[in-house]
Design a protein around this motif. Sequence first.
Motif, PDB file in Angstrom:
ATOM      1  N   PRO A 169       0.828  -1.092  -0.171  1.00 21.68           N
ATOM      2  CA  PRO A 169       0.010   0.077  -0.004  1.00 21.68           C
ATOM      3  C   PRO A 169       1.075   1.511  -0.060  1.00 21.68           C
ATOM      4  CG  PRO A 169      -0.774  -1.482   2.000  1.00 21.68           C
ATOM      5  CD  PRO A 169       0.770  -1.961   1.130  1.00 21.68           C
ATOM      6  N   ARG A 170       0.637   2.457  -0.797  1.00 24.22           N
ATOM      7  CA  ARG A 170       1.218   3.144  -0.972  1.00 24.22           C
ATOM      8  C   ARG A 170       0.764   4.439   0.061  1.00 24.22           C
ATOM      9  NH1 ARG A 170       5.555   1.998  -4.026  1.00 24.22           N
ATOM     10  NH2 ARG A 170       4.748  -0.113  -4.391  1.00 24.22           N
ATOM     11  N   SER A 171      -0.326   4.263   0.757  1.00 25.07           N
ATOM     12  CA  SER A 171      -0.779   5.254   1.814  1.00 25.07           C
ATOM     13  C   SER A 171      -1.856   4.804   2.471  1.00 25.07           C
ATOM     14  CB  SER A 171      -1.213   6.777   1.118  1.00 25.07           C
ATOM     15  OG  SER A 171      -2.582   6.544   0.663  1.00 25.07           O
ATOM     16  N   GLU A 172      -2.501   5.266   3.354  1.00 28.54           N
ATOM     17  CA  GLU A 172      -3.623   4.939   4.101  1.00 28.54           C
ATOM     18  C   GLU A 172      -4.740   4.619   3.390  1.00 28.54           C
ATOM     19  OE1 GLU A 172      -4.175   6.629   7.928  1.00 28.54           O
ATOM     20  OE2 GLU A 172      -2.783   5.361   8.878  1.00 28.54           O
ATOM     21  N   ASP A 173      -4.847   5.645   2.343  1.00 28.33           N
ATOM     22  CA  ASP A 173      -6.203   5.896   1.590  1.00 28.33           C
ATOM     23  C   ASP A 173      -6.288   4.836   0.548  1.00 28.33           C
ATOM     24  OD1 ASP A 173      -7.054   7.778   3.530  1.00 28.33           O
ATOM     25  OD2 ASP A 173      -6.146   9.154   2.124  1.00 28.33           O
ATOM     26  N   MET A 174      -5.115   4.110   0.094  1.00 26.85           N
ATOM     27  CA  MET A 174      -4.911   3.078  -0.866  1.00 26.85           C
ATOM     28  C   MET A 174      -5.887   2.006  -0.503  1.00 26.85           C
ATOM     29  SD  MET A 174      -1.971   1.615  -2.936  1.00 26.85           S
ATOM     30  CE  MET A 174      -1.989   0.000  -3.907  1.00 26.85           C
ATOM     31  N   PHE A 175      -6.935   1.725  -1.409  1.00 27.35           N
ATOM     32  CA  PHE A 175      -7.686   0.320  -1.000  1.00 27.35           C
ATOM     33  C   PHE A 175      -7.530  -0.703  -2.071  1.00 27.35           C
ATOM     34  CE2 PHE A 175     -11.003   0.898  -4.159  1.00 27.35           C
ATOM     35  CZ  PHE A 175     -11.065   2.063  -4.586  1.00 27.35           C
ATOM     36  N   GLY A 176      -6.943  -0.494  -3.153  1.00 27.32           N
ATOM     37  CA  GLY A 176      -6.804  -1.592  -3.733  1.00 27.32           C
ATOM     38  C   GLY A 176      -5.907  -1.174  -5.305  1.00 27.32           C
ATOM     39  N   SER A 177      -5.906  -2.205  -6.242  1.00 28.77           N
ATOM     40  CA  SER A 177      -5.162  -1.927  -7.580  1.00 28.77           C
ATOM     41  C   SER A 177      -5.961  -2.218  -8.739  1.00 28.77           C
ATOM     42  CB  SER A 177      -3.890  -2.961  -7.513  1.00 28.77           C
ATOM     43  OG  SER A 177      -3.050  -2.876  -6.333  1.00 28.77           O
ATOM     44  N   LEU A 178      -5.637  -1.445  -9.926  1.00 33.39           N
ATOM     45  CA  LEU A 178      -6.181  -1.816 -11.149  1.00 33.39           C
ATOM     46  C   LEU A 178      -5.401  -2.246 -12.091  1.00 33.39           C
ATOM     47  CD1 LEU A 178      -8.928  -1.419 -13.158  1.00 33.39           C
ATOM     48  CD2 LEU A 178      -8.158   0.906 -13.428  1.00 33.39           C
ATOM     49  N   VAL A 179      -5.632  -3.409 -12.726  1.00 29.32           N
ATOM     50  CA  VAL A 179      -4.421  -3.722 -13.750  1.00 29.32           C
ATOM     51  C   VAL A 179      -5.114  -3.753 -15.104  1.00 29.32           C
ATOM     52  CG1 VAL A 179      -2.916  -5.494 -14.594  1.00 29.32           C
ATOM     53  CG2 VAL A 179      -3.498  -5.178 -12.015  1.00 29.32           C
ATOM     54  N   LEU A 180      -4.569  -2.996 -16.227  1.00 27.52           N
ATOM     55  CA  LEU A 180      -5.227  -3.178 -17.440  1.00 27.52           C
ATOM     56  C   LEU A 180      -4.444  -4.005 -18.290  1.00 27.52           C
ATOM     57  CD1 LEU A 180      -6.407   0.791 -17.758  1.00 27.52           C
ATOM     58  CD2 LEU A 180      -7.657  -1.356 -17.049  1.00 27.52           C
ATOM     59  N   VAL A 181      -5.191  -4.806 -19.100  1.00 30.35           N
ATOM     60  CA  VAL A 181      -4.127  -5.669 -20.045  1.00 30.35           C
ATOM     61  C   VAL A 181      -4.358  -5.316 -21.510  1.00 30.35           C
ATOM     62  CG1 VAL A 181      -3.478  -8.278 -20.590  1.00 30.35           C
ATOM     63  CG2 VAL A 181      -4.642  -7.755 -18.081  1.00 30.35           C
ATOM     64  N   PHE A 182      -3.494  -5.069 -21.897  1.00 26.73           N
ATOM     65  CA  PHE A 182      -3.619  -4.734 -23.432  1.00 26.73           C
ATOM     66  C   PHE A 182      -3.976  -5.929 -24.443  1.00 26.73           C
ATOM     67  CE2 PHE A 182      -1.808  -0.835 -21.922  1.00 26.73           C
ATOM     68  CZ  PHE A 182      -2.589   0.241 -22.282  1.00 26.73           C
ATOM     69  N   PRO A 183      -4.532  -5.623 -25.569  1.00 29.27           N
ATOM     70  CA  PRO A 183      -4.642  -6.849 -26.254  1.00 29.27           C
ATOM     71  C   PRO A 183      -3.654  -7.259 -27.405  1.00 29.27           C
ATOM     72  CG  PRO A 183      -5.957  -4.991 -27.235  1.00 29.27           C
ATOM     73  CD  PRO A 183      -5.097  -4.398 -26.291  1.00 29.27           C
ATOM     74  N   THR A 184      -2.554  -7.586 -26.757  1.00 27.44           N
ATOM     75  CA  THR A 184      -1.269  -7.937 -27.524  1.00 27.44           C
ATOM     76  C   THR A 184      -1.583  -9.277 -27.561  1.00 27.44           C
ATOM     77  OG1 THR A 184      -0.165  -7.932 -25.462  1.00 27.44           O
ATOM     78  CG2 THR A 184       0.038  -5.970 -26.970  1.00 27.44           C
ATOM     79  N   PRO A 185      -0.979 -10.212 -28.671  1.00 26.93           N
ATOM     80  CA  PRO A 185      -0.941 -11.539 -28.789  1.00 26.93           C
ATOM     81  C   PRO A 185      -0.128 -12.223 -27.703  1.00 26.93           C
ATOM     82  CG  PRO A 185      -0.373 -10.527 -30.900  1.00 26.93           C
ATOM     83  CD  PRO A 185      -0.352  -9.380 -29.750  1.00 26.93           C
ATOM     84  N   HIS A 186      -0.771 -12.981 -26.777  1.00 24.07           N
ATOM     85  CA  HIS A 186       0.098 -13.745 -25.898  1.00 24.07           C
ATOM     86  C   HIS A 186      -0.749 -14.735 -25.382  1.00 24.07           C
ATOM     87  CE1 HIS A 186      -2.035 -10.926 -23.310  1.00 24.07           C
ATOM     88  NE2 HIS A 186      -2.055 -11.864 -22.234  1.00 24.07           N
ATOM     89  N   GLU A 187      -0.233 -15.663 -24.629  1.00 29.05           N
ATOM     90  CA  GLU A 187      -0.831 -16.875 -23.952  1.00 29.05           C
ATOM     91  C   GLU A 187      -0.192 -17.087 -22.623  1.00 29.05           C
ATOM     92  OE1 GLU A 187      -0.861 -20.619 -26.332  1.00 29.05           O
ATOM     93  OE2 GLU A 187      -1.219 -19.447 -28.073  1.00 29.05           O
ATOM     94  N   GLY A 188      -0.828 -17.686 -21.574  1.00 24.48           N
ATOM     95  CA  GLY A 188      -0.639 -17.853 -20.124  1.00 24.48           C
ATOM     96  C   GLY A 188      -0.970 -16.220 -19.478  1.00 24.48           C
ATOM     97  N   GLY A 189       0.034 -16.164 -18.440  1.00 29.68           N
ATOM     98  CA  GLY A 189      -0.097 -14.723 -17.982  1.00 29.68           C
ATOM     99  C   GLY A 189      -1.447 -14.467 -17.227  1.00 29.68           C
TER     100      GLY A 189
END
Length: 455
Positions: A169-189
Amino acid sequence: MTTLSANPTLSSQTAATSSTDVEMAAPVVDLMEPLRQAIVDKPPYISGTLPLTEGDFSLFYKSGDGSNARHIDLADATPEQLQALADACEPATFGVEQQDVMDESYRKAGKMDSQAFMTRLIPERTSLVDIVRGYLLEGADSSRTIKLELYKLNVYSKGSFFKAHVDTPRSEDMFGSLVLVFPTPHEGGALVLRHHEQEWTFDSAKAVSEAPKPSIGYVAFFSDVEHEVTLVTEGHRVTVTYNLYFTGAEPASAPVVPAVPAIPANEAAFKSAFEALLENPEFLPRGGTLGFGLRHVYPIKDSLAHVYGMLKGSDAAVFRACAQLGFEPVLYLLYCTHMKYGREKSWGMIDRVPHFAGYWQVEDPVDMIKEEGGLVLKKPYAGSDEIDERVKWVTKITKLTRHTSPYMAYGNEAELGFAYGDVCLIVRVGKPSERLAYPTVAAMKAEGKAKKQRR
Ligand SMILES: O=C(O)CCC(=O)C(=O)O
Ligand SMILES: [Fe+2]
């Protein structure tokens, strides 16, 4: 079993008013427990895909000594362009006891700090913020203002992974994370999330490849959720991550409705728990009525009709799952009256906003509810023919969405009373062999009308 709470002491002259409390709303701990759990133990994340406009996939980044910027279109990138982006990254570190550590047996990925790249994608201009507020957050939190802080870009090339960890956590007010995954060709992950001995997987590569093009994958989760990125076996997985904070600002005035409805993570769990119950002959052997307290705040003025289109999170999950199984879930306002004398309370509900203006010297607002076409659920000293319906509460009534109506209360002189209606969702279920055959709302209403006329 329903437990009765002690009657709260009546504090003022106008105590003969309505307010919902826990007595009626105490959930029945029985066969319905899995149903309740599916709602209450909501998974601590939300994931999905979101179509964006083409420009949103443009990424500019520093490479080499930083004197030249490069550009890549992440909706349509060649393997060579992706390799160049991967080469411009540094090896990713992770935090151990306040220190950044690099250990490729724990995390193998490329990272780029936020000052080394620029993306056209502004999450605040998409429905992502509303999705996080409406589907990850619940209750009062879902109308708090939140802030997204761009944190990092990561490239997971073939052979990359990130073992189980929780984000620092970066501070007391941080409650979560958001991850955006781009549409690049891949498998797994895939992202595997764990919380309270439960585990979920978001296979972003699969989700994005099946989504309308061009789309991003998104996953937002609370800070206490352990997560890991499984091995990327092919291609390049490119992500940007954001830290999620509550800001000190006042809550937004009206709750926001996500423009793109997300599928709540607990919808499937609720639906299968309900399907299993419906198969069970011991569950409501003579049919019955289920009640659900709403878990989000909705604005109501003169009507409940618009709330159907606004349902969020677990409320949307319950509504949709029931409707998909063929039921007709209906929103009601639930009223509870603490009688001025005696310990008993009366309960009534109505499927629209009632108008009490024409009533004078009313003792019990539940009588007005009845007059307005509503149903009596419970009434002191009432004979069984005076009770219209008995509701089994799956989840507690909440006061999150409450409608207040003033009325002229009974007293030595007329005085103002207030009736409080709390919105809940009602689902009527038939007996085992004919679960869907319980009278519909329209049929119940017609019957109620006929009954009234016969009197
Ligand atoms: O890429 C992901 O899905 C998650 C990445 C992650 O856990 C992190 O950067 O801390
Ligand atoms: Fe993480």
